[in-house]
Design a protein around this motif. Structure first.
Motif, PDB file in Angstrom:
ATOM      1  N   ARG A 106       3.758  -9.828  -9.940  1.00 36.23           N
ATOM      2  CA  ARG A 106       3.196  -8.276  -9.358  1.00 36.23           C
ATOM      3  C   ARG A 106       2.210  -8.364  -8.355  1.00 36.23           C
ATOM      4  N   ALA A 107       1.529  -9.427  -8.450  1.00 36.57           N
ATOM      5  CA  ALA A 107       0.389  -9.498  -7.156  1.00 36.57           C
ATOM      6  C   ALA A 107       1.136  -9.983  -5.931  1.00 36.57           C
ATOM      7  N   ALA A 108       2.241 -10.662  -5.991  1.00 36.21           N
ATOM      8  CA  ALA A 108       3.228 -10.943  -4.795  1.00 36.21           C
ATOM      9  C   ALA A 108       4.026  -9.727  -4.325  1.00 36.21           C
ATOM     10  N   MET A 109       4.399  -8.753  -5.302  1.00 38.36           N
ATOM     11  CA  MET A 109       5.110  -7.690  -4.862  1.00 38.36           C
ATOM     12  C   MET A 109       4.110  -6.701  -4.124  1.00 38.36           C
ATOM     13  N   LEU A 217       9.643  -0.574  -4.468  1.00 33.57           N
ATOM     14  CA  LEU A 217      10.834  -0.115  -5.340  1.00 33.57           C
ATOM     15  C   LEU A 217      11.967  -1.147  -5.020  1.00 33.57           C
ATOM     16  N   ALA A 218      12.138  -1.737  -3.920  1.00 35.37           N
ATOM     17  CA  ALA A 218      13.198  -2.632  -3.391  1.00 35.37           C
ATOM     18  C   ALA A 218      12.901  -4.014  -3.854  1.00 35.37           C
ATOM     19  N   ASP A 219      11.772  -4.181  -3.942  1.00 38.30           N
ATOM     20  CA  ASP A 219      11.601  -5.562  -4.871  1.00 38.30           C
ATOM     21  C   ASP A 219      12.369  -5.906  -5.832  1.00 38.30           C
ATOM     22  N   THR A 220      12.874  -7.200  -6.065  1.00 37.01           N
ATOM     23  CA  THR A 220      13.792  -7.810  -6.982  1.00 37.01           C
ATOM     24  C   THR A 220      13.080  -8.344  -8.084  1.00 37.01           C
ATOM     25  N   SER A 221      11.834  -8.251  -8.463  1.00 41.96           N
ATOM     26  CA  SER A 221      11.361  -8.681  -9.680  1.00 41.96           C
ATOM     27  C   SER A 221      11.564  -8.189 -10.716  1.00 41.96           C
ATOM     28  N   GLU A 227       5.799   0.824 -14.483  1.00 39.96           N
ATOM     29  CA  GLU A 227       4.778  -0.218 -13.856  1.00 39.96           C
ATOM     30  C   GLU A 227       4.634  -0.126 -12.456  1.00 39.96           C
ATOM     31  N   ILE A 228       5.412   0.100 -11.502  1.00 44.44           N
ATOM     32  CA  ILE A 228       5.005   0.475  -9.930  1.00 44.44           C
ATOM     33  C   ILE A 228       4.261   1.593 -10.098  1.00 44.44           C
ATOM     34  N   ALA A 229       4.391   2.917 -10.745  1.00 37.37           N
ATOM     35  CA  ALA A 229       3.554   3.842 -10.637  1.00 37.37           C
ATOM     36  C   ALA A 229       2.235   3.608 -11.145  1.00 37.37           C
TER      37      ALA A 229
END
Length: 406
Positions: A106-109, A217-221, A227-229
């Motif tokens: 998540r930190a990388a995203m 949103l485009a991250d593939t993790s 979670e993103i919100a």
């Protein structure tokens, strides 16, 4: 037996966090040492870690001192309307409470989404909004640099980076302030921010753009919308108010300390020095919740039980006499403060860079546009918000020679 002042837990609240926190931290350290027993609203017990070495130990060992709030032994005493729930949440699916490899992903995203921000465009946006805010006040000859400027600038820049429309900024400012102050409006502020993030996320899923939300949103993790919100809420809260306070606290220092007088008359050489000194002496993020002990342990001579909550006393650690032998000395280029945290849960480096660009640009635009600016009230009359978490001015009244809008 009645507990003595040196043994009784310290309430984490009250006017002294507003009026004299430095003296309060010194007293806590004198009476209790580097790890202080405190009580939160509702007499909920916790530890406040004030020692520099102890804080380094806590933030550097995420297994012993976990970010997993489910470990807390006090949840059965916390009511549903507890005003600190926005600050100390249960089962929040955000990066704040994620641990291990999933946290690193998540930190990388987040870092990747922020690192893609063009630094020249970021500064350009910050200058644009700063100039617009100065245009609204420069013909008047006086203003409140907190309410009319610093409290509005970071959220406007961040909203653009994330993908919000400009007109949503004022509502986001109010919601964020209510959240971090931990008062009656805290839960309502959290709900407003959550609703705004959910709507933005739905818009960007339908119509992607060149912004932070679309890149996340485009991250593939494989992180879901909730979670993103939640991460966006964390990023907005952590990115706006501390940066606004960084601007306000730095301008206060430059207006009240003769060492920075030259900068107020057209020079910029001391802006970075003032900003760095604020991070040591008057950091916007005073205390952070928190870490939870995953087993019984010893810390700073204290017996910490499994499930205990430890609060990170960032300002207390920054002023620890064990590492700051001469607290009056200029901090210069020393960046070993805790103002951005430490360890794997520290503020991501790209986020630090975004905050620094916004804050420095905001300060420089004021100095450029209002070169003869001066305090309009005695320095000792300036007051702070009543929060043990974030330290910022309630207002910064100034006067200056009226100048035309750009």
């Amino acid at each position: 037996m009645t507990p003595t002042a040196a043994s009784a837990p310290v309430p984490l609240g009250g006017p002294r966090f507003q009026t004299e926190p430095a003296e309060l931290y010194r007293e806590m350290r004198r009476d209790h040492g580097s790890v202080v027993p405190v009580v939160l609203d509702g007499d909920i017990p916790a530890w406040l870690v004030l020692g520099y070495r102890e804080l380094h130990q806590v933030t550097g060992d995420p297994q012993l001192f976990s970010r997993d709030s489910d470990l807390w032994s006090q949840w059965d005493r916390v009511p549903d309307d507890w005003p600190l729930l926005p600050m100390i949440g249960r089962k929040q699916p955000s990066i704040l409470y994620t641990v291990g490899e999933r946290h690193r992903e998540r930190a990388a995203m987040i870092s990747d989404a922020l690192e893609a921000v063009n630094p020249f465009e970021l500064r350009s946006q910050a200058e644009k909004f700063a100039d617009e805010l100065i245009d609204a006040i420069c013909p008047k000859g006086e203003t409140d640099l907190v309410g009319d400027y610093a409290a509005l600038l970071p959220v406007r820049v961040l909203a653009t980076l994330y993908g919000f429309a400009d007109e949503q900024g004022p509502g986001l400012v109010t919601a964020l302030n209510d959240m971090v102050n931990g008062g009656e409006g805290a839960l309502a502020g959290q709900q407003h921010l959550a609703g705004s993030m959910a709507r933005l996320l739905a818009d960007r899923k339908e119509t992607p753009a060149d912004d932070v939300v679309s890149r996340m949103l485009a991250d593939t993790s494989g992180f879901n919308d909730e979670e993103i919100a939640q991460d966006l809420m964390v990023m907005m809260a952590a990115g706006h108010q501390p940066t606004a306070d960084w601007i306000g606290n730095s301008l206060r220092l430059m207006l009240t300390d003769e060492r920075f007088a030259a900068s107020l008359f057209g020079g910029r050489h001391s802006v970075a020095e003032a900003m760095n000194e604020v991070l040591w002496e008057d950091t916007p993020t005073q205390n952070v919740a928190g870490r939870w002990a995953s087993r019984d342990t010893q810390l700073g001579g204290r017996r910490v039980r499994s499930g205990d909550l430890l609060l990170l006393g960032l300002q207390g650690a920054n002023s620890d006499p064990q590492v700051r032998t001469d607290s009056s000395a200029l901090t210069g280029g020393n960046n070993a403060h805790f103002s951005f945290g430490h360890g794997e849960h520290r503020c991501p480096f790209p986020a630090q860079e975004v905050a620094e660009v916004i804050a420095r640009t905001g300060i420089e635009v004021v100095l450029d546009r209002l070169p003869d600016i001066d305090l309009a009230v005695p320095a000792e009359s300036l007051t702070r918000r009543p929060s043990p978490w974030l330290r910022g001015l309630t207002e910064l009244p100034v006067r200056f020679t009226p100048v035309p809008v750009l």
